[in-house]
Design an enzyme around this catalytic site. Structure first.
Site, PDB file in Angstrom:
ATOM      1  N   GLY A  88      53.760  41.162  36.481  1.00 54.35           N
ATOM      2  CA  GLY A  88      54.825  40.663  37.075  1.00 54.35           C
ATOM      3  C   GLY A  88      55.179  39.244  36.409  1.00 54.35           C
TER       4      GLY A  88
ATOM      5  CG  ASP B  39       0.770   2.162  -0.028  1.00 52.26           C
ATOM      6  OD1 ASP B  39       0.893   2.177  -1.404  1.00 52.26           O
ATOM      7  OD2 ASP B  39      -0.327   2.014   0.541  1.00 52.26           O
TER       8      ASP B  39
HETATM    9  C1  LIG Z   1      -3.723  12.661  -0.511  1.00 49.21           C
HETATM   10  C2  LIG Z   1      -2.427  12.871  -1.281  1.00 49.21           C
HETATM   11  C3  LIG Z   1      -1.617  11.965  -1.775  1.00 49.21           C
HETATM   12  N1  LIG Z   1      -0.758  12.051  -2.891  1.00 49.21           N
HETATM   13  C4  LIG Z   1       0.340  11.062  -3.539  1.00 49.21           C
HETATM   14  C5  LIG Z   1       1.310  10.711  -2.732  1.00 49.21           C
HETATM   15  C6  LIG Z   1       1.657   9.233  -3.504  1.00 49.21           C
HETATM   16  O1  LIG Z   1       2.453   9.427  -4.591  1.00 49.21           O
HETATM   17  C7  LIG Z   1       0.213   8.819  -3.872  1.00 49.21           C
HETATM   18  C8  LIG Z   1      -0.644   7.478  -3.484  1.00 49.21           C
HETATM   19  O2  LIG Z   1       0.136   6.516  -4.044  1.00 49.21           O
HETATM   20  P1  LIG Z   1       1.338   5.447  -3.495  1.00 49.21           P
HETATM   21  O3  LIG Z   1       0.799   4.004  -3.992  1.00 49.21           O
HETATM   22  O4  LIG Z   1       1.424   5.389  -2.095  1.00 49.21           O
HETATM   23  O5  LIG Z   1       2.452   5.993  -4.378  1.00 49.21           O
HETATM   24  P2  LIG Z   1       2.725   5.883  -5.871  1.00 49.21           P
HETATM   25  O6  LIG Z   1       1.961   5.207  -6.727  1.00 49.21           O
HETATM   26  O7  LIG Z   1       2.671   7.431  -6.317  1.00 49.21           O
HETATM   27  O8  LIG Z   1       4.037   5.776  -6.076  1.00 49.21           O
HETATM   28  P3  LIG Z   1       4.935   4.121  -5.655  1.00 49.21           P
HETATM   29  O9  LIG Z   1       3.905   2.949  -5.527  1.00 49.21           O
HETATM   30  O10 LIG Z   1       5.721   3.895  -6.763  1.00 49.21           O
HETATM   31  O11 LIG Z   1       5.768   4.853  -4.594  1.00 49.21           O
HETATM   32  O12 LIG Z   1      -0.672   9.764  -3.802  1.00 49.21           O
HETATM   33  C9  LIG Z   1      -0.435  13.455  -3.317  1.00 49.21           C
HETATM   34  O13 LIG Z   1       0.526  13.783  -3.895  1.00 49.21           O
HETATM   35  N2  LIG Z   1      -1.033  14.281  -2.553  1.00 49.21           N
HETATM   36  C10 LIG Z   1      -1.971  14.254  -1.656  1.00 49.21           C
HETATM   37  O14 LIG Z   1      -2.729  15.137  -1.112  1.00 49.21           O
END
Ligand SMILES: Cc1cn([C@H]2C[C@H](O)[C@@H](COP(=O)(O)OP(=O)(O)OP(=O)(O)O)O2)c(=O)[nH]c1=O
Length: 633
Positions: free
Chosen positions: A521, A88
């Site tokens: 040798g 998360d």
């Molecule tokens: C700050 C930041 C976050 N993120 C993304 C990462 C995570 O996927 C998302 C944060 O949400 P999360 O709740 O951590 O993850 P998710 O909902 O994408 O997936 P799941 O709960 O099923 O595991 O934000 C980026 O892709 N780039 C960034 O710079």
């Protein structure tokens, strides 16, 4: 080269990523992890104010995501996964925790809050090991978090809205994606970039390494020298004495609880930003059941079962000169390697992947390249190359060992069965049958000697001696090491005429190199050169008692009182079970045998050498020094 083997530890396991995040999937796929994706249904609704610190919230959410998937898969009677990974990511600015924006207005609020300031990105990760006992799911959670600091530039209203309208912010914590357009908003990043993108890969691998490669209980001291690369490189890839494929066995350094209750006898050691907590999520057990542990996973046995495949993969890649093709930072795709070695593409790809899994090659999307170890030890023309010895293992020892059962039953070397020839003929035929083969075998011995010579030469104070004769000293590696350490020493190498005729190309060049003399040798038949120190390196273990008697009687006979005999051999412990390398060598059933320290001492004393000293060098070869009895003895 720690990461590849760590990821490799998960190859045989059913790994599930409890995340819908395409970024997490990509990060883990890129490092070769094979997993299924089962997005978690856990709603991210934990009460933030009930957590003392933001990272605790991220860890708990990650844990609940993973446990939800583990429980669901188990209850649905799907095969219980071995490992479920949850993560998360949150953004914190001041005391506020920002998750994914719910709409564009929310994204606007978040981004304006971040504008011109530094904020933290936390990713909590939970690695849940699952097992099923009496149809109850048992889980053991290892968790940790990583923090990265990010500073945004001042964002104008126009830029802000343009970015929001791009649609990028909506599925990302804090409302931005640093890996894409959002990267333009960032002034600096302090810490792990991938952590911001959603998965702290480096910390994850370290956590796996802690779980699967805990520090060994007895660390063997290895003698290392600046100019000689350590031979530990490949040994490091194994988990040695620790039976560590199942991390369940390495609880003692971590916090142990079951259902939140500390286990009796558990050692409570705080672990940096993470802990292992065995949690029974389905069934509540009584105290006596709590004490039961699953049977130890037989990782050592599994490794041994697979060992022959690994050896043969190394042998074949060496024989096909794969490491030569990939030297000097060359990166090639499987199809290019296949063309050059004139092999099938599918077979080559499997071989290259096998080498990558063994830590011999690196694999990236650009292709395959040598690891540092492969460059140093496996490229055939390198100073410390083991190529020649590997080919010797493949062409000779491999065939002998396929007849091990018969060798054990009969107690004899299976040369005839393996090659259709007797030992003496074979030595001529297999090792010296052509100029090229002769050269390759001598190179193999020469390079192996380079790994051991310094430790043998420096094992004892040899300054009282003035002349040395290295009997069977081959290309003179140990001899040169000795003259370098003791420049006034007069060193002679005495070896068979066939060997001496070919030593010239192995001699070091340079003005300041003190010369070593070479004399041809047979030490069984001919007179030995005079010296006050004789050396027998890797000779005695191959000889039967009769030949040892001839040789040692002869040396003892010409040694004056005060002269000495230095042996370089692997010294077994008194139980004769260590080191395994020597014990396994015995299986070749040569007419000689490996000996313990006490046995070498007694052997030297039998031939009039006293004051026997033994030095366990930590290198492949150990050293034994005995002095010819003076009249006072
Ligand atoms: C700050 C930041 C976050 N993120 C993304 C990462 C995570 O996927 C998302 C944060 O949400 P999360 O709740 O951590 O993850 P998710 O909902 O994408 O997936 P799941 O709960 O099923 O595991 O934000 C980026 O892709 N780039 C960034 O710079």
């Amino acid at each position: 080269m720690v990461l590849n083997p760590v990821i490799g530890k998960l190859v045989s396991k059913r790994v599930v990523l409890a995340s819908a995040s395409p970024r997490r999937q990509e990060i883990l796929t890129n490092v070769g992890l094979r997993f299924e994706v089962v997005p978690s249904w856990f709603k991210e609704t934990l009460e933030k104010s009930s957590f003392a610190a933001p990272h605790e919230y991220a860890i708990e959410t990650a844990k609940q995501k993973a446990l939800e998937v583990a429980n669901r898969m188990h209850l649905k009677h799907l095969r219980t996964p071995d490992i479920v990974i949850g993560a998360d990511t949150i953004v914190t600015v001041g005391k506020q925790i920002l998750e994914k924006p719910v709409d564009k207005q929310d994204a606007y609020k978040m981004l304006s809050r971040l504008s011109g300031k530094e904020h933290s990105v936390f990713t909590g990760v939970a690695i849940v090991h699952c097992s099923s006992k009496d149809n109850h799911l048992e889980t053991e959670v290892t968790d940790f978090y990583e923090e990265t600091k990010v500073k945004f530039a001042e964002l104008s209203e126009e830029l802000l809205w343009e970015y929001i309208h791009s649609g990028e912010p909506m599925d990302k914590a804090g409302g931005y994606g640093i890996q894409a357009l959002g990267g333009m908003l960032v002034e600096y990043v302090h810490g792990d970039f991938l952590n911001v993108v959603g998965f702290p890969l480096n910390h994850f691998c370290k956590k796996l390494a802690e779980l699967y490669y805990p520090p060994l209980k007895h660390t063997i001291q290895h003698v290392k020298h600046d100019s000689i690369p350590s031979v530990e490189t490949f040994e490091n890839l194994s988990d040695g004495e620790s039976d560590s494929s199942n991390p369940m066995q390495h609880k003692s350094a971590n916090k142990l609880e079951r259902n939140g209750v500390p286990l009796p006898g558990a050692i409570h050691t705080p672990v940096n930003s993470g802990s292992i907590k065995p949690v029974c999520t389905v069934a509540v057990e009584n105290q006596s059941e709590v004490m039961e542990y699953p049977a130890k996973f037989p990782s050592k046995i599994v490794e041994l079962m697979d060992g022959f495949r690994a050896s043969k993969a190394l042998f074949v890649a060496s024989k096909l000169k794969v490491f030569d093709l990939l030297k000097d930072k060359c990166i090639l795709k499987a199809v290019d390697v296949a063309n050059k070695i004139e092999a099938s593409v599918c077979g080559t790809e499997r071989l290259l992947d096998a080498c990558a899994s063994l830590g011999l090659l690196e694999k990236t999307h650009q292709g395959y390249s040598n690891t540092d170890s492969a460059n140093t030890y496996l490229v055939s023309d390198r100073e410390y190359s083991l190529h020649g010895y590997i080919i010797h293992c493949n062409d000779r020892l491999w065939h002998l060992f396929t007849h091990l059962e018969a060798a054990v039953k009969e107690g004899t070397m299976q040369t005839h069965q393996a090659f259709g020839k007797e030992t003496e003929d074979l030595f001529q035929d297999s090792c010296y049958h052509s100029v090229e083969a002769k050269q390759r075998f001598m190179t193999a011995m020469h390079n192996l000697a380079k790994l051991t010579a310094r430790d043998v030469a420096t094992a004892f104070d040899l300054s009282p001696f003035r002349s040395v004769c290295d009997l069977g000293g081959c290309t003179g590696v140990l001899a040169h090491e000795l003259v370098q350490k003791y420049p006034i020493l007069k060193v002679t190498v005495f070896d068979l005429p066939d060997v001496i005729a070919n030593v010239s190309c192995f001699q070091p060049s340079g003005q300041h190199i003190t010369p070593v003399m070479f004399t041809a040798g047979d030490f069984f038949k001919d007179n030995l050169p005079e010296a006050d120190l004789y050396i027998l390196s890797l000779i005695l273990h191959d000889l039967n008692d009769e030949k040892i008697n001839i040789l040692l009687s002869k040396i003892s006979g010409i040694c004056k009182p005060g002269s000495a005999l230095l042996l370089a051999e692997i010294v077994l412990d008194e139980e004769k079970t260590h080191p395994p390398r020597a014990v396994l060598q015995s299986l070749s059933m040569t007419e000689g045998k490996q000996r313990s320290g006490l046995e070498y001492k007694q052997l030297l004393e039998k031939y009039g050498f006293t004051n026997v000293q033994i030095k366990i060098t930590g290198n492949i070869l150990d050293a034994i020094l005995g002095f010819k009895k003076t009249s006072a003895h």
